[in-house]
Motif scaffolding. Structure first.
Motif, PDB file in Angstrom:
ATOM      1  N   THR A  19       0.837  -1.204   0.000  1.00  0.00           N
ATOM      2  CA  THR A  19       0.000   0.000   0.000  1.00  0.00           C
ATOM      3  C   THR A  19       0.871   1.252   0.000  1.00  0.00           C
ATOM      4  OG1 THR A  19      -1.648  -1.254   1.239  1.00  0.00           O
ATOM      5  CG2 THR A  19      -1.956   1.120   1.158  1.00  0.00           C
ATOM      6  N   ALA A  34      -4.182  12.149   1.435  1.00  0.00           N
ATOM      7  CA  ALA A  34      -4.894  11.980   2.694  1.00  0.00           C
ATOM      8  C   ALA A  34      -4.086  11.093   3.623  1.00  0.00           C
ATOM      9  CB  ALA A  34      -6.264  11.332   2.442  1.00  0.00           C
ATOM     10  N   GLY A  35      -4.008  11.476   4.873  1.00  0.00           N
ATOM     11  CA  GLY A  35      -3.335  10.658   5.861  1.00  0.00           C
ATOM     12  C   GLY A  35      -1.840  10.901   5.986  1.00  0.00           C
ATOM     13  N   VAL A  36      -1.261  11.670   5.057  1.00  0.00           N
ATOM     14  CA  VAL A  36       0.171  11.979   5.158  1.00  0.00           C
ATOM     15  C   VAL A  36       0.311  13.238   6.017  1.00  0.00           C
ATOM     16  CG1 VAL A  36       2.309  12.423   3.914  1.00  0.00           C
ATOM     17  CG2 VAL A  36       0.516  10.999   2.864  1.00  0.00           C
ATOM     18  N   VAL A  78      -9.024  -1.975  -0.366  1.00  0.00           N
ATOM     19  CA  VAL A  78      -7.969  -1.169   0.267  1.00  0.00           C
ATOM     20  C   VAL A  78      -7.441  -0.138  -0.709  1.00  0.00           C
ATOM     21  CG1 VAL A  78      -5.774  -1.257   1.486  1.00  0.00           C
ATOM     22  CG2 VAL A  78      -7.348  -3.219   1.589  1.00  0.00           C
ATOM     23  N   LYS A 224       0.744   3.353  15.694  1.00  0.00           N
ATOM     24  CA  LYS A 224      -0.625   3.402  16.238  1.00  0.00           C
ATOM     25  C   LYS A 224      -1.534   3.947  15.152  1.00  0.00           C
ATOM     26  CE  LYS A 224      -0.083   7.536  19.296  1.00  0.00           C
ATOM     27  NZ  LYS A 224      -0.076   8.013  20.682  1.00  0.00           N
ATOM     28  N   TRP A 301      -9.781  -5.583   6.696  1.00  0.00           N
ATOM     29  CA  TRP A 301     -10.439  -4.608   7.547  1.00  0.00           C
ATOM     30  C   TRP A 301     -10.358  -4.989   9.006  1.00  0.00           C
ATOM     31  CZ3 TRP A 301     -12.494   0.007   6.012  1.00  0.00           C
ATOM     32  CH2 TRP A 301     -12.336   0.256   4.642  1.00  0.00           C
ATOM     33  N   GLY A 326     -11.704   0.346  10.422  1.00  0.00           N
ATOM     34  CA  GLY A 326     -10.724   0.924   9.519  1.00  0.00           C
ATOM     35  C   GLY A 326     -10.038  -0.125   8.687  1.00  0.00           C
ATOM     36  N   CYS A 327      -9.354   0.374   7.713  1.00  0.00           N
ATOM     37  CA  CYS A 327      -8.562  -0.484   6.861  1.00  0.00           C
ATOM     38  C   CYS A 327      -7.130  -0.205   7.263  1.00  0.00           C
ATOM     39  CB  CYS A 327      -8.825  -0.084   5.424  1.00  0.00           C
ATOM     40  SG  CYS A 327      -7.764  -0.961   4.325  1.00  0.00           S
ATOM     41  N   ALA A 330      -4.387   1.077   4.831  1.00  0.00           N
ATOM     42  CA  ALA A 330      -4.642   2.420   4.313  1.00  0.00           C
ATOM     43  C   ALA A 330      -4.391   3.476   5.381  1.00  0.00           C
ATOM     44  CB  ALA A 330      -6.069   2.531   3.793  1.00  0.00           C
ATOM     45  N   LEU A 331      -4.349   3.065   6.629  1.00  0.00           N
ATOM     46  CA  LEU A 331      -3.995   3.996   7.697  1.00  0.00           C
ATOM     47  C   LEU A 331      -2.490   4.001   7.912  1.00  0.00           C
ATOM     48  CD1 LEU A 331      -6.920   3.025  10.039  1.00  0.00           C
ATOM     49  CD2 LEU A 331      -6.525   5.328   9.134  1.00  0.00           C
ATOM     50  N   ALA A 333       0.038   3.126   5.611  1.00  0.00           N
ATOM     51  CA  ALA A 333       0.923   3.506   4.511  1.00  0.00           C
ATOM     52  C   ALA A 333       1.338   4.983   4.533  1.00  0.00           C
ATOM     53  CB  ALA A 333       0.276   3.143   3.182  1.00  0.00           C
ATOM     54  N   PRO A 334       0.417   5.916   4.711  1.00  0.00           N
ATOM     55  CA  PRO A 334       0.871   7.315   4.701  1.00  0.00           C
ATOM     56  C   PRO A 334       1.839   7.612   5.845  1.00  0.00           C
ATOM     57  CG  PRO A 334      -1.466   7.145   5.305  1.00  0.00           C
ATOM     58  CD  PRO A 334      -1.036   5.803   4.830  1.00  0.00           C
ATOM     59  N   LEU A 335       1.721   6.860   6.944  1.00  0.00           N
ATOM     60  CA  LEU A 335       2.640   7.076   8.057  1.00  0.00           C
ATOM     61  C   LEU A 335       4.034   6.557   7.727  1.00  0.00           C
ATOM     62  CD1 LEU A 335       0.355   6.057  11.063  1.00  0.00           C
ATOM     63  CD2 LEU A 335       0.497   8.240   9.857  1.00  0.00           C
TER      64      LEU A 335
END
Ligand SMILES: NC(=O)c1ccc[n+]([C@@H]2O[C@H](COP(=O)([O-])OP(=O)(O)OC[C@H]3O[C@@H](n4cnc5c(N)ncnc54)[C@H](O)[C@@H]3O)[C@@H](O)[C@H]2O)c1
Ligand SMILES: NC(=O)c1ccc[n+]([C@@H]2O[C@H](COP(=O)([O-])OP(=O)(O)OC[C@H]3O[C@@H](n4cnc5c(N)ncnc54)[C@H](O)[C@@H]3O)[C@@H](O)[C@H]2O)c1
Ligand SMILES: NC(=O)c1ccc[n+]([C@@H]2O[C@H](COP(=O)([O-])OP(=O)(O)OC[C@H]3O[C@@H](n4cnc5c(N)ncnc54)[C@H](O)[C@@H]3O)[C@@H](O)[C@H]2O)c1
Ligand SMILES: NC(=O)c1ccc[n+]([C@@H]2O[C@H](COP(=O)([O-])OP(=O)(O)OC[C@H]3O[C@@H](n4cnc5c(N)ncnc54)[C@H](O)[C@@H]3O)[C@@H](O)[C@H]2O)c1
Ligand code: NA
Ligand code: NA
Lengths: 387, 387, 387, 387
Positions: A19, A34-36, A78, A224, A301, A326-327, A330-331, A333-335
Motif C-alpha cells: 500500500t 490523505a493521511g500523510v 484497500v 498506532k 479490515w 478501519g482499513c 490504508a492507515l 501507509a501514509p505514516l
C-alpha cells in the motif's frame, strides 16, 4: 538534479509495504495525500524532502509479485479500482529493488533453523547490509532509511547487554530474531532504522548501542493506527477532566496477513504488550483485557470495540464505548511515508540514537513515556521545524 | 480566619446547582473529589482558594426545597444513597441563601410578561444585584462569583451595541432575556460572571462592555460535559493525522429538567448552535446533523451516539462511532466548583473582561476559537500557574 | 418451452431496480443467490417459477442507461467489480423494455403540473397499462407482476372511497399521486401489483376495490430491509420475555438516491409513519423518535443506530443498542425477486385482493397487523406450500 | 387453603437466588411482575399456581445472611432502594429454610476433598434429599421444585452410562460434581429439577435415567438472559432472510459473583460451550470467538458487544453490532419464578423425563435443538395451555 532517498522495507511484499509503494505512486499521479501528516500546512517550509524523491526497495521472504498484491488489495477495497493500470511502471521499478531472503534463515521462527548458518548470524547481517548498499548505489540515492513492516514476531529475550558482547555472540546462529538482524544490517549499511512493528528489533540495549556506535538514528515501535490511536486522545481526556477510569476493555477483530500472524498467541503477545503499555502510562492501573481475534472473513479490515467504565462526581458510574472500523494498511501507509521523510531529515541533521520525537506515530514510543497524541504532535512539529 | 468566597447560582434549585451544592458538602465529609480538575496534582501550589471556602446561594423561579431535589437525584442514581442524611446542615445553609425570583419577570419566556414592570428591566437588575450584595454581607464573603445554571433560553437578538445604549433601553421592559439581566445584576454587585449555558447572557457586546466598565471578568459559554467533550479530542485527532472527515452525525437522548427544556425546539436551537460551532472551527465544513431528543424515561441520564465518516489513504472510507452514557449533572457539578475557584482567582488578579483561558470547560468558548481540549488544558494550567 | 413471467418495475432505473436486474443476470452466471428467501431449502418443491423465467421491464422518468447505473453501483461497492462485462446482454434486453414517463406528469410532485392533461388521469392510466400490455406481448409472457420501486412520495389524501367514485374523478387531473396511477395501470393490464415503497399507491380503499373488481392480487408496503427488519425480531423478544420497553430511539444515516429523496421532510414523513407503525403494533405506546438523515458522503450505504431503554425485574433500567451497516439496494434486490415469484404464484392460484402472507417483507404489511418476523415467515411458508 | 409449592435453590445465597426471593416478596407487596413471562396475558387461564404460593428454601456453602445480600444488591442498583425494609418478614422466612452444605464436600472443586466421605457420595445424596424432604414437611408443601443457581462448575466427565452403574459407583467419593449430586438429591426427594447453569448436573445420561426411574421431570440448561437471548432472535432473522453469516464475535464484560467464578478459565469453558452451541445449531459453521471477561468494577452489571459480519446479494459485506447492558440477576430472577411454576405444572401432569418445552429459557436446551426464540415461545405456550 534533486537528490533521491531510498526507503528499504523489511516485509516489502506485505500489505503495508504494498500500500505504501502503490500509494506513493498514486500520489505522483495526483491523488490527494490523505493521511500523510507531513503534508499538512503546519509542515510547509520545513526541510523535508518531497514525497516523489522516495525510491522503494526491500527484503521479503516470499516472492508474490507486487502487482499481484496490488490486485488483491483492490479486490479487498484497500486500494481504488483501476489503480493497477495507472502505476504499472512504479510497481515494476520497486519490484526490481526487492531481494528475497531465504525463509529458513529469516522467517519469524527462523533461529531454530539456522543451526548450520556458516559464519553465524553476523554473516547474515553483512549479506543483508550488502543488499541495502547495492540498492543505494544502483539507484544513486543520497541516503537510505530502513523501515520494518515485516510480520510481527514472538517476544524474544536477548541476554547480551552491550554491542561488543553482541558482536561476539553473533558468530553463532540463533542469537537474534530476524527483526534485530535487519536493524543491524541497516546500521551496517549506514541507514536509519524505524520499527513499525512490536517485534524485538531495536528493543535490546545492545542493538541500540550498535546504532549509536555507527552514528545513526533509530525509532519505533509499533505504529498506532486504530484502537490505540483513539485511546491516545481519550485517555488524556479522562485524565485532564479528573475522571477516574476503572476499566478499559477492548476487542479487535481483524483478518488479512497481519491477522493470520496474530492468530499465533505468541505473536499476539508482542502486540498486546505494546498496546497495553500506553494505557498504564497514561492512566495508571486500570482493569480490563484487550483481545485480538483473527476473523478471516474480515479481510484487510479491522474493527475495534472499546468499553471504558469511569466515574464522575461522587462516584457515579458512566461509560464510553467506541467502535473503530478501519482499513489498517490504508492507515499505515501514509505514516510510512512520513517516517521515511522524517528519518531522512534526522540523518541530514546528524541525529544519533533514539528519535523520541516520532512518538506521535507509535504505540510504544522508544525512549519516551509520553502517549498523549496532542503533546506528541506538538513535539513532532517542534522538532521538524527546529533549526 | 480563612476568607470565604460566595458562589451565586442562577437556577439554584436545578439539577446542576443541587448536585454542586450537595457535592461540595459531600467533599467536606471526605468523599474524593472525582471530576474536580483543579484538584489534580498539576494545580497544587497555585493560589486557588480551598473548596471548603465556597458558600452557596442563588436565584431560582421555583420553590422546591433543595432537600427534595437531593432526594430526587438520589432516586435517579445521580447522588449516592444516604447522602441526604450526611449533609442536612449544609443543605439548610444553602437553602437560606436562595432568593425566589417572580416567574412572571424572570422565566425564560418572561419578557412578554414584563409589560408593567415598574422602572423597566433596570429596576430588576438593581433588585437582583441587591440580593447578591445581601448574600455577601450576610455571609461575610470576600468575593462573589455568579454562575448561570438556569434553564436554557431560546436565542434572542439584542439590538443595542454599547453599554450606554443598553442602559438607556433598560428603562423599558422586554429588552433583555433573563440570563442577560442576571449577568448585569452580577456586574452591578461586583461579582464575576460565568455562563454554564448557551443562553444569551454575555453574548451581546453591550453586556460585555458593561462588565469591562465595572472592571470585572466574565466567561462561558455552555459547559462541555459529554458528546462535545469527546468531539473536542477526536476532531483534533483526525486533523493531526490528516484524515479528512466527511460527515459527523450525532444523536443525544436525554430526560430530566434540561431534557424537558430542550424539548422546546427554540431552546434546543441555542444548544445545537453552540454544539456545532466547535466542529466547524476544528474541521471546516463537514456534513451531518445533531439531534437532541427528549426521552422522558431516561431521567437524569444522557446517551449520545456519534458516527464519523472519514477517509484514509487514497480515499478509502472508514468510520468511528462512539456511545457516551453519562449523568449530566454529575459531570457538570465538579466543573462548577472549578469555575468558581478560577473566577475567584481572576477577581484576585484584577482580571477584566473575557476569560478565554476557561475555554477548556466550554462548547462555545467566549473570545476564543480554540476547541482542542489538550491545548485548552495547557492554556488553563499556564494561566492558573502564572504570577 | 418454459413459460416466462414479466416483472414490470416502476422506477426501473433506480438503485433497487438496477440491482435487481443486474443481480438476476448475475445469478444466471452462477453467483449464489444470497438473500433470495425463496431459494432456501424450505421453499424447494413449491410451485414457484424458476428465477431465470423472469423478464424485466418498467417505467422511469429519467433516461440514464442501466449500464451507467451499474457502473455507478460498482464504484459504490454495491455490485461486484467486473459484473458489468459479464451481463452486458441482459442489461441490453432490460433496457429495451423500459419506457420513459414524462416527468411533468409522473414525478412525485406531479399532480400540480397535470392541469392540462387531456383526458384527465384516466387517460394516463390507460396509456401506462398499454405499455405493460405491450411488454407482455413483445416478450411472450404468461403473466406480469408490477412492482413499485420508484422514489418515495409525500403522504397524499385521496377522498374517493369506492372504485366507482374514483373512476369518475379520474376524468380530471390531480386526483391521484403517481404511485396510485401506476397501481391502476397494472390492474388495467391484468398484472399483480406490489408496493415496495411507503407511497400512497394501494393505500386508498378505492384503489384496492379496483384490483378486486379486476380479480387481481396486490401487496406491500415498504420493504423492511434494515433497521425495521431488526426491530421486527427484537420487539417480539422483549414482548415474549415480558420486559417493558420504555423508549426506542433510532437514527438512520443514508446517502444515495433514496437518501436524497428522503431529505425532503414530506417524503421522509411517509417513511417515518411506515417505520413507526410496526413498533406501536408490537409494543404499544413507547417513547422515542426516529430520524432519517441524508448524509451525502454515505453513498449507497446506510447506517442505523437504535437505542432501546427497557426494564427488568422490579423496574431496573437496562439498554440494548444496535448499529446496522448495510447496503440498501443489495438487501432489497433479492426481495424484489422473491416478490415477483410469489405474486406470480398468487396469480396462478387466482388469489384476489390483499396478500397479507407477504407481510414478512414489509414494514407496513397491508391488511395485517402481524409484525413479528418469525410468525410472518411461518405464514409465508405455509401459504407457499399450500395446495 | 390453597396449596403451596416449595422452590429449593442450590446456591440459595447467591445473587440470582437472593433476587428471586426478594423479588417474589416485592411482588406480594404490589410491585408489577416485569420479566415474569407466565404473567403475560397469553398465560392467563392456564393451570399455573399463583406466584404467592411459592415458598423458598435451599442449600448454599456460605452463611452470608440473605438480608446482607439484599443490602449489597440495593447498593449495586439491582434491587430498588428501600426494598429491604418492606420485605423483612419474607427474608426471615426464607432464611429459616436454608441449609448450610459443608464447603469441603460441595464446593465446585469439592470432589478432590471428599476422600474421606464416609458412605461415599451416595450418603451425601441422601443427606441432601433429607434436607429437601424436611423443607416440604416443615412448610406443608404439596410439591417441591429444585432449581440449581449455584456457581458454575468446570466441565466434568462422568464415565458411568446407566443409573445402575452410577448408583454403584457412588459408594466411593469423587464420582460426581456437586451439581449432579444436587440433582440426584432432588430426585431422591421426589422433586422436579431444573438447571439454570451450564454445570454438569443432568448432562450425564445416567443422571437422567435416575430421574426417569423416579418418575420425575428435569429441565435446563443455562438460562439465556442476555447476549444469547438476543442471538436467539437475530440468528433466525439472518437464516429466514437467506443472508449468509460469515463471522459472529462477542465480548462479555461482567463483575459480581458470577463474573468472579467465570474468571476461572475452566468454569468459563462450561459457559462458552453452552453459549456457542446454539449459534452453530442455528447457522452452521460461523467464524468468531466469544470472550467472557471478568471486570470487577462492573459489579452486578454485564455488557455484551456482538459483531456480526454477513453478506447480502452478490456477496456484498455488511455488519450488525449490538451492545446489551443488563443486570443479570434482575433478568434471571423472574425466569426462576417461571421455571418453578412450569415445573410444578409438569409434576402435576405427571410429566416424566426431559422438559424440552422449556427451551425458551435456556442457552443449551436439554433434548432439543431448537434455539429460535419465537418457535420456543410458541412451544412453551402450547404445552402450558394443553389439556
Ligand atoms: N495499521 C497497520 O497496518 C499496522 C499498525 C501497526 C503495526 N503494523 C505491523 O506492520 C507489520 C506488517 O503488517 P501487514 O499488514 O503488512 O502484514 P502482512 O502479513 O501483510 O505483511 C508482512 C510481510 O512480512 C514478510 N516477512 C515475514 N517475515 C519476514 C522477514 N523475516 N523478513 C522480511 N520479510 C518478512 C511477509 O512475507 C509479508 O510479506 C506487522 O508486523 C504489523 O503488526 C501494522
Ligand atoms: N452537563 C450538564 O448538565 C450541562 C452541560 C452544559 C450546560 N448545561 C446547562 O445548565 C443548565 C442547567 O441544567 P439542569 O440540568 O440543572 O437543568 P434544570 O432544568 O434541572 O435546572 C434549571 C433551573 O433553572 C431554573 N430557572 C429557570 N429560569 C430561571 C431564571 N430566569 N432565573 C433563575 N432560575 C431559573 C429552573 O427553575 C430550574 O430550577 C441548562 O441550561 C443546561 O443546558 C448543563
Ligand atoms: N432497502 C431498500 O433499498 C428499500 C427498502 C424499502 C423501500 N425502498 C424504497 O424503494 C424505492 C426505490 O429506492 P432506490 O434506492 O432505488 O431509489 P432511487 O432514487 O435510486 O430510485 C428511484 C427511481 O424512481 C424513479 N422515479 C421517480 N418517480 C417516478 C415515477 N413517478 N414513475 C416511475 N419512476 C419514478 C427515479 O427516477 C429513480 O430512477 C424508494 O421509494 C425506497 O424508499 C427501498
Ligand atoms: N442472568 C443470570 O444471572 C444467569 C444466566 C444464566 C446462568 N446463570 C447462572 O446462575 C448461577 C448463579 O449466578 P449468580 O450470579 O447468582 O452467582 P453467585 O456467585 O452470586 O451465586 C452462586 C451461589 O452459589 C453458591 N454455591 C457455590 N457452590 C455451591 C454448591 N456446591 N452448593 C450450593 N451452593 C453453592 C455460592 O456460595 C453462591 O452463594 C451461575 O452458575 C450463573 O452462571 C445466571
Ligand atoms: Na468561541
Ligand atoms: Na440442545
Amino acid at each position: 538534479m534533486t537528490r533521491r532517498v531510498g526507503v528499504w522495507l523489511f516485509g516489502a511484499r506485505g500489505s503495508v509495504a504494498t500500500t505504501t509503494i502503490a500509494g506513493a505512486a498514486a500520489l505522483h499521479h495526483g491523488i490527494p495525500p490523505a493521511g500523510v501528516v507531513t503534508e499538512l500546512p503546519a509542515f510547509a517550509g520545513t526541510d523535508l524532502i518531497p514525497l516523489d524523491a522516495l525510491v522503494f526497495g526491500g527484503h521479503d521472504v516470499v516472492e508474490t509479485p507486487l502487482a499481484k498484491q496490488v490486485e488483491r488489495l483492490i479486490a479487498g477495497g484497500v486500494l481504488p479500482p483501476g489503480l493497477d493500470r495507472l502505476i504499472t511502471a512504479e510497481l515494476a521499478e520497486a519490484e526490481r529493488n526487492i531481494t528475497l531472503l531465504p525463509t529458513a534463515e529469516c522467517a519469524p521462527a527462523a533461529p531454530s533453523h539456522q543451526r548450520d548458518l556458516a559464519g553465524g548470524q553476523l554473516a547474515l547481517v553483512h549479506r543483508m547490509a550488502e543488499d541495502i548498499r547495492a540498492f543505494r548505489l544502483r539507484n544513486d540515492l543520497s541516503q537510505v532509511v530502513a523501515i520494518n513492516v515485516a510480520s510481527t514476531e514472538s517476544p524474544y529475550e536477548v541476554p547480551m547487554t552491550t554491542a561488543a558482547e553482541l558482536r561476539e555472540a553473533l558468530a553463532s546462529p540463533e542469537v537474534l530474531p530476524a527483526s534485530s538482524i535487519g536493524a543491524l544490517a541497516a546500521f551496517e549499511a549506514g541507514a536509519a532504522y524505524v520499527d513499525f512493528t512490536p517485534s524485538t528489533s531495536i528493543r535490546p540495549a545492545a542493538v541500540r548501542e550498535w546504532a549509536v556506535e555507527k552514528g545513526l538514528p533509530y525509532g519505533g515501535q509499533d505504529a498506532k493506527t486504530g484502537e490505540t490511536l483513539v485511546k491516545s486522545v481519550l485517555a488524556p481526556m479522562f485524565a485532564a477532566r479528573a475522571l477516574p477510569v476503572h476499566a478499559w476493555s477492548g476487542t479487535n477483530l481483524l483478518g488479512g496477513g497481519d491477522g493470520a500472524t496474530l492468530a499465533d498467541p505468541k505473536a499476539a503477545e508482542s502486540k498486546s504488550i505494546s498496546k497495553e503499555r500506553g494505557l498504564a502510562e497514561m492512566l495508571g492501573d486500570v482493569a480490563g483485557d484487550v483481545h485480538i481475534d483473527y476473523v478471516d472473513p474480515m479481510g484487510d479490515w479491522k474493527t475495534a470495540w472499546d468499553h471504558v467504565l469511569f466515574s464522575g462526581f461522587l462516584g457515579v458510574r458512566m461509560t464510553l464505548q467506541f467502535t473503530w472500523q478501519g482499513c489498517d494498511s490504508a492507515l499505515a501507509a501514509p505514516l510510512v511515508l512520513d517516517l521515511a521523510r522524517l528519518s531522512a531529515l534526522a540523518l541530514d541533521r546528524g541525529h544519533v540514537g533514539a528519535m523520541p520525537f516520532l512518538g506521535f506515530y507509535f504505540k510504544d514510543p522508544i525512549e519516551s513515556t509520553e502517549h498523549a497524541l496532542a503533546r506528541q504532535y506538538d513535539e513532532l512539529l517542534r522538532w521538524t521545524r527546529s533549526c
